[in-house]
Design a protein around this motif. Structure first.
Motif, PDB file in Angstrom:
ATOM      1  N   PRO A 167      47.612 -11.186  35.925  1.00 23.29           N
ATOM      2  CA  PRO A 167      47.169 -10.182  36.903  1.00 23.29           C
ATOM      3  C   PRO A 167      48.301  -9.297  37.420  1.00 23.29           C
ATOM      4  CG  PRO A 167      46.277 -12.350  37.444  1.00 23.29           C
ATOM      5  CD  PRO A 167      47.265 -12.560  36.338  1.00 23.29           C
ATOM      6  N   ARG A 168      49.527  -9.743  37.260  1.00 23.50           N
ATOM      7  CA  ARG A 168      50.650  -8.955  37.780  1.00 23.50           C
ATOM      8  C   ARG A 168      51.301  -8.092  36.705  1.00 23.50           C
ATOM      9  NH1 ARG A 168      53.532 -13.440  40.133  1.00 23.50           N
ATOM     10  NH2 ARG A 168      55.383 -12.255  39.715  1.00 23.50           N
ATOM     11  N   VAL A 169      50.775  -8.146  35.485  1.00 22.88           N
ATOM     12  CA  VAL A 169      51.373  -7.375  34.389  1.00 22.88           C
ATOM     13  C   VAL A 169      50.665  -6.021  34.291  1.00 22.88           C
ATOM     14  CG1 VAL A 169      51.783  -7.309  31.903  1.00 22.88           C
ATOM     15  CG2 VAL A 169      51.904  -9.484  33.120  1.00 22.88           C
ATOM     16  N   PRO A 170      51.391  -4.904  34.466  1.00 21.00           N
ATOM     17  CA  PRO A 170      50.749  -3.592  34.380  1.00 21.00           C
ATOM     18  C   PRO A 170      50.010  -3.426  33.050  1.00 21.00           C
ATOM     19  CG  PRO A 170      52.990  -3.390  35.200  1.00 21.00           C
ATOM     20  CD  PRO A 170      52.820  -4.816  34.780  1.00 21.00           C
ATOM     21  N   ALA A 200      45.851 -15.996  26.615  1.00 19.66           N
ATOM     22  CA  ALA A 200      45.699 -15.813  28.062  1.00 19.66           C
ATOM     23  C   ALA A 200      45.144 -14.427  28.403  1.00 19.66           C
ATOM     24  CB  ALA A 200      47.051 -16.026  28.746  1.00 19.66           C
ATOM     25  N   GLY A 201      44.788 -13.647  27.375  1.00 19.53           N
ATOM     26  CA  GLY A 201      44.158 -12.358  27.636  1.00 19.53           C
ATOM     27  C   GLY A 201      45.119 -11.189  27.733  1.00 19.53           C
ATOM     28  N   LEU A 202      46.386 -11.421  27.475  1.00 20.65           N
ATOM     29  CA  LEU A 202      47.355 -10.324  27.530  1.00 20.65           C
ATOM     30  C   LEU A 202      47.403  -9.583  26.198  1.00 20.65           C
ATOM     31  CD1 LEU A 202      50.099 -12.331  29.404  1.00 20.65           C
ATOM     32  CD2 LEU A 202      49.134 -10.181  30.239  1.00 20.65           C
ATOM     33  N   VAL A 203      47.872  -8.339  26.245  1.00 13.91           N
ATOM     34  CA  VAL A 203      48.089  -7.571  25.027  1.00 13.91           C
ATOM     35  C   VAL A 203      49.577  -7.680  24.692  1.00 13.91           C
ATOM     36  CG1 VAL A 203      48.026  -5.294  23.967  1.00 13.91           C
ATOM     37  CG2 VAL A 203      46.241  -5.970  25.593  1.00 13.91           C
ATOM     38  N   ASP A 204      49.880  -8.167  23.490  1.00 12.32           N
ATOM     39  CA  ASP A 204      51.282  -8.367  23.108  1.00 12.32           C
ATOM     40  C   ASP A 204      51.694  -7.318  22.097  1.00 12.32           C
ATOM     41  OD1 ASP A 204      49.316  -9.986  21.511  1.00 12.32           O
ATOM     42  OD2 ASP A 204      51.074 -10.237  20.214  1.00 12.32           O
ATOM     43  N   LEU A 205      52.814  -6.662  22.362  1.00 16.95           N
ATOM     44  CA  LEU A 205      53.344  -5.657  21.441  1.00 16.95           C
ATOM     45  C   LEU A 205      54.734  -6.093  20.993  1.00 16.95           C
ATOM     46  CD1 LEU A 205      52.388  -2.363  23.342  1.00 16.95           C
ATOM     47  CD2 LEU A 205      51.160  -3.461  21.472  1.00 16.95           C
ATOM     48  N   VAL A 224      58.742   2.373  20.400  1.00 17.86           N
ATOM     49  CA  VAL A 224      58.850   3.418  19.378  1.00 17.86           C
ATOM     50  C   VAL A 224      57.721   4.436  19.478  1.00 17.86           C
ATOM     51  CG1 VAL A 224      60.153   2.041  17.726  1.00 17.86           C
ATOM     52  CG2 VAL A 224      57.663   1.951  17.684  1.00 17.86           C
ATOM     53  N   ARG A 225      56.683   4.115  20.217  1.00 23.25           N
ATOM     54  CA  ARG A 225      55.592   5.069  20.436  1.00 23.25           C
ATOM     55  C   ARG A 225      55.755   5.816  21.748  1.00 23.25           C
ATOM     56  NH1 ARG A 225      52.976   6.391  15.980  1.00 23.25           N
ATOM     57  NH2 ARG A 225      52.866   4.596  14.629  1.00 23.25           N
ATOM     58  N   GLY A 226      56.848   5.584  22.421  1.00 24.04           N
ATOM     59  CA  GLY A 226      57.073   6.272  23.687  1.00 24.04           C
ATOM     60  C   GLY A 226      56.385   5.610  24.864  1.00 24.04           C
ATOM     61  N   ARG A 227      55.794   4.442  24.626  1.00 23.51           N
ATOM     62  CA  ARG A 227      55.112   3.742  25.720  1.00 23.51           C
ATOM     63  C   ARG A 227      56.146   3.030  26.591  1.00 23.51           C
ATOM     64  NH1 ARG A 227      50.326   0.284  26.802  1.00 23.51           N
ATOM     65  NH2 ARG A 227      49.224   0.906  24.935  1.00 23.51           N
ATOM     66  N   GLU A 228      55.972   3.152  27.886  1.00 21.84           N
ATOM     67  CA  GLU A 228      56.916   2.499  28.781  1.00 21.84           C
ATOM     68  C   GLU A 228      56.866   0.987  28.609  1.00 21.84           C
ATOM     69  OE1 GLU A 228      56.649   3.601  32.889  1.00 21.84           O
ATOM     70  OE2 GLU A 228      57.933   1.932  33.515  1.00 21.84           O
ATOM     71  N   ILE A 229      58.023   0.360  28.611  1.00 21.14           N
ATOM     72  CA  ILE A 229      58.097  -1.101  28.549  1.00 21.14           C
ATOM     73  C   ILE A 229      58.174  -1.606  29.987  1.00 21.14           C
ATOM     74  CG2 ILE A 229      59.481  -3.062  27.770  1.00 21.14           C
ATOM     75  CD1 ILE A 229      60.454  -1.296  25.434  1.00 21.14           C
ATOM     76  N   SER A 230      57.045  -2.019  30.510  1.00 24.85           N
ATOM     77  CA  SER A 230      57.043  -2.436  31.921  1.00 24.85           C
ATOM     78  C   SER A 230      57.401  -3.909  32.062  1.00 24.85           C
ATOM     79  CB  SER A 230      55.681  -2.165  32.565  1.00 24.85           C
ATOM     80  OG  SER A 230      54.682  -2.898  31.902  1.00 24.85           O
ATOM     81  N   THR A 231      56.952  -4.723  31.090  1.00 26.73           N
ATOM     82  CA  THR A 231      57.270  -6.147  31.105  1.00 26.73           C
ATOM     83  C   THR A 231      57.705  -6.528  29.700  1.00 26.73           C
ATOM     84  OG1 THR A 231      55.478  -6.464  32.694  1.00 26.73           O
ATOM     85  CG2 THR A 231      56.396  -8.441  31.686  1.00 26.73           C
ATOM     86  N   CYS A 232      58.821  -7.209  29.606  1.00 22.46           N
ATOM     87  CA  CYS A 232      59.343  -7.519  28.272  1.00 22.46           C
ATOM     88  C   CYS A 232      59.835  -8.953  28.207  1.00 22.46           C
ATOM     89  CB  CYS A 232      60.483  -6.566  27.912  1.00 22.46           C
ATOM     90  SG  CYS A 232      61.059  -6.747  26.209  1.00 22.46           S
ATOM     91  N   PHE A 233      59.236  -9.730  27.303  1.00 23.72           N
ATOM     92  CA  PHE A 233      59.820 -11.023  26.966  1.00 23.72           C
ATOM     93  C   PHE A 233      60.880 -10.766  25.910  1.00 23.72           C
ATOM     94  CE2 PHE A 233      60.610 -14.599  24.360  1.00 23.72           C
ATOM     95  CZ  PHE A 233      60.686 -15.653  25.260  1.00 23.72           C
ATOM     96  N   LEU A 251      71.757  -2.692  35.143  1.00 25.48           N
ATOM     97  CA  LEU A 251      72.716  -2.998  36.206  1.00 25.48           C
ATOM     98  C   LEU A 251      72.693  -1.967  37.331  1.00 25.48           C
ATOM     99  CD1 LEU A 251      75.681  -4.144  33.950  1.00 25.48           C
ATOM    100  CD2 LEU A 251      74.493  -5.570  35.633  1.00 25.48           C
ATOM    101  N   ASP A 252      72.485  -0.684  36.986  1.00 28.71           N
ATOM    102  CA  ASP A 252      72.534   0.336  38.050  1.00 28.71           C
ATOM    103  C   ASP A 252      71.164   0.556  38.700  1.00 28.71           C
ATOM    104  OD1 ASP A 252      71.026   1.984  36.403  1.00 28.71           O
ATOM    105  OD2 ASP A 252      72.672   3.337  35.910  1.00 28.71           O
ATOM    106  N   GLY A 253      70.183  -0.254  38.293  1.00 30.86           N
ATOM    107  CA  GLY A 253      68.886  -0.174  38.955  1.00 30.86           C
ATOM    108  C   GLY A 253      67.993   0.946  38.439  1.00 30.86           C
ATOM    109  N   SER A 254      68.416   1.689  37.397  1.00 32.34           N
ATOM    110  CA  SER A 254      67.574   2.770  36.867  1.00 32.34           C
ATOM    111  C   SER A 254      66.278   2.228  36.272  1.00 32.34           C
ATOM    112  CB  SER A 254      68.305   3.521  35.750  1.00 32.34           C
ATOM    113  OG  SER A 254      69.521   4.021  36.190  1.00 32.34           O
ATOM    114  N   SER A 255      66.381   1.109  35.597  1.00 34.29           N
ATOM    115  CA  SER A 255      65.221   0.565  34.901  1.00 34.29           C
ATOM    116  C   SER A 255      64.387  -0.289  35.838  1.00 34.29           C
ATOM    117  CB  SER A 255      65.692  -0.301  33.725  1.00 34.29           C
ATOM    118  OG  SER A 255      64.714  -1.257  33.399  1.00 34.29           O
ATOM    119  N   SER A 256      63.063  -0.189  35.696  1.00 31.84           N
ATOM    120  CA  SER A 256      62.197  -1.051  36.494  1.00 31.84           C
ATOM    121  C   SER A 256      61.484  -2.079  35.618  1.00 31.84           C
ATOM    122  CB  SER A 256      61.179  -0.208  37.263  1.00 31.84           C
ATOM    123  OG  SER A 256      60.429   0.572  36.355  1.00 31.84           O
TER     124      SER A 256
END
Lengths: 421, 123
Positions: A167-170, A200-205, A224-233, A251-256
């Protein structure tokens, strides 16, 4: 705890490879086909032994996290770890944030069924050896000892962990990244974790670490498709990520991007954990004396590179410094070492030196995998030997109750925003 | 009073049949990923004006549109903006091109910022 010789299943290699153990025979360094999966032997453990190991695993995990909290507050230790200065705040934040997701880790223990188990290390950032512990040895048990049990809740706990986190994964999308040139074992481990996430119902890329892009205007990592990586294992060590050029955006906090495992796992996975834990819990029966800088009079000791794995760079010494055994340094060349008291790994009749790998999934001890090696140091030549628990098979109701118990604990955690089933 | 046994073992309730297919697929991926390094991002553009159009606008069919190849690391235009820094031809090898991977809003994407440590040793 016993070791028995048993007859392998006919056609065992085809069976285990079809079940996803793609590295069942490809682990030998000299190119020879030494089987990694070894089912001509089996370890037997009692209920009492498993209950002890389960309790100890969770206790060691709690102690490790406490040690990591100490480490981020100690500039001397952070300097030894060689991270850029900004890494301290990154790791502190990930450690203190109750929302930080963490999936799994593997303790390596020396244990022979008598006396306390001894902690050798915690593979907390990029552990492998999961497919054989969770899948291969379970099907082996089904085929050969269907009336017996096994300490193995790995699959259920992994699916549960992903389910609770979903539920917390965009958009319920998780990217799974592996270094393109990393071994087959890494790819197979990630493939299995993707299976669990999908269940568990997640979409894995899937993506390779090399393919991850940085979008300058969107200020985000993209695939590679330009999709934002919001959560990454990522099956890729933090000490590499932070050293590489894209580490700067973390490190500089740019990435979320939310990374799993989180950055503080680099502290747990480093060998610096060992002397810090020894300093904090010197009376704990499962810890071996361990020190930074020098062996401080240890009679026989092991020098372990800060970020070594699979035995790389490990040396065993006598008190006078004489070398007893050493493994090639490989990736661990040039790293600072910590010094840990030597403990002889148990050898059961006819077997190699055995190391027990006990798994954490979220906040739960979840299973066991045993590897044997001809060397005093467990390395890439090790063989995986399945185990069974000398007790009747648990009923589905029992298993459901244990899992529900974990979920209840997690709901309480979730109320606080936690992801630790 | 809690009478549950403490040990968490498991029943035969697990199904992991999907693992087999996935691992096979991924291992195949692993091999090709080693060889495959995109050098260009392709966008669809008007061949006269070099104005970027939607990738879905029949780029292969339309006489006035064509694929425009922008080297990875260069700046890509958003849809409606004019493309520069790339070429309509010659067409690079298919393996080196990522078709449809450039964000609609354009911008610069660089790759390869991770991975330098990997494979930097022989093990």
């Amino acid at each position: 705890m016993y070791r028995h010789l048993v007859k392998p299943r006919k056609d065992w290699r085809r069976i285990v490879e079809e079940q996803g153990l793609t590295y069942a025979v490809d682990r030998a360094e000299n190119g020879s086909e030494r089987p990694y999966w070894h089912e001509a032997a089996v370890y037997e453990l009692s209920e009492e032994e498993i209950e002890y190991l389960e309790g100890l695993t969770e206790e060691l995990h709690d102690m490790s996290v406490e040690a990591a909290r100490r480490m981020v507050e100690d500039p001397g230790i952070m300097a030894r770890l060689g991270f850029p200065p900004e890494a301290t705040e990154l790791m502190r934040a990930s450690l203190l944030d109750p929302d930080t997701p963490t999936l799994y880790g593997r303790f390596d223990l020396a244990y022979d069924g008598t006396g306390p188990a001894k902690l050798l290390e915690y593979n907390a950032d990029t552990p492998t050896g999961l497919v054989e512990a969770s899948v291969t040895q379970w099907y082996w048990l089904e085929d050969t000892l269907p009336d017996y049990d096994q300490w193995n809740m790995l699959h259920e706990r992994l699916v549960q962990a992903w389910t609770l986190y979903a539920p917390r994964v965009p958009d319920e999308v998780i990217h799974f990244a592996v270094g393109a040139n990393e071994p087959n074992e890494d790819w197979a481990t990630v493939a299995y974790l993707r299976d669990a996430a999908r269940e568990a119902g997640l979409v894995d890329l899937g993506i390779t670490m090399e393919e991850i892009g940085w979008h300058y205007t969107r200020r985000s990592f993209v695939d590679v498709r330009g999709r934002e990586i919001s959560t990454c294992f990522k099956m890729y060590p933090w000490e590499w990520m932070l050293k590489e050029s894209f580490g700067e955006y973390i490190l500089d906090g740019s990435s979320s991007t939310t990374w799993i495992e989180p950055s503080y796992k680099a502290l747990l996975g480093s060998k610096a954990l060992l002397p810090v834990m020894w300093e904090m819990f010197p009376d704990h029966e499962s810890l071996l004396p361990a020190f930074f800088d020098e062996p401080y009079g240890l009679e026989r000791y092991v020098a372990k590179p800060m970020y070594g794995w699979e035995g790389a760079g490990i040396r065993i010494h006598e008190a006078d410094g004489a070398l007893l055994a050493a493994r090639p340094e490989r990736h661990a060349a040039g790293q600072e070492c910590v010094y840990q008291q030597f403990v002889e790994l148990p050898r059961f009749s006819g077997g190699g030196y055995a190391v027990l790998g006990t798994w954490m999934v979220g906040e739960h001890a979840a299973g066991l995998g045993i590897r044997e090696s001809d060397h005093l140091v467990t390395d890439t030549d090790a063989q995986f030997v399945p185990h069974f628990l000398n007790a009747p098979r648990s009923t589905p109701d029992q298993v459901a109750a244990w899992l529900a118990d974990g979920e209840a604990g997690c709901e309480e955690q979730s109320a606080k925003g936690g992801f630790q089933p | 009073m809690d009478n549950r046994p403490k040990a968490r073992r498991r029943s035969a309730s697990v199904t992991v049949g999907v693992t087999v297919v996935l691992v096979t697929t991924l291992s195949g991926c692993s091999a090709s990923a080693e060889e495959e390094e995109y050098e260009y991002g392709a966008i669809c553009a008007d061949q006269q004006t070099q104005q970027r159009v939607d990738d879905d606008d029949d780029c292969d069919e339309s006489p006035s549109y064509g694929w425009y190849y922008i080297p990875v690391g260069a700046t890509a235009p958003a849809i409606g903006e004019t493309a520069s820094g790339g070429v309509f031809s010659p067409t690079p090898d298919d393996e080196s091109v990522c078709y449809g991977g450039v964000p609609r809003e354009g911008g610069e994407v660089t790759q390869g910022g991770f991975g330098a440590c990997s494979g930097s040793f022989g093990g």
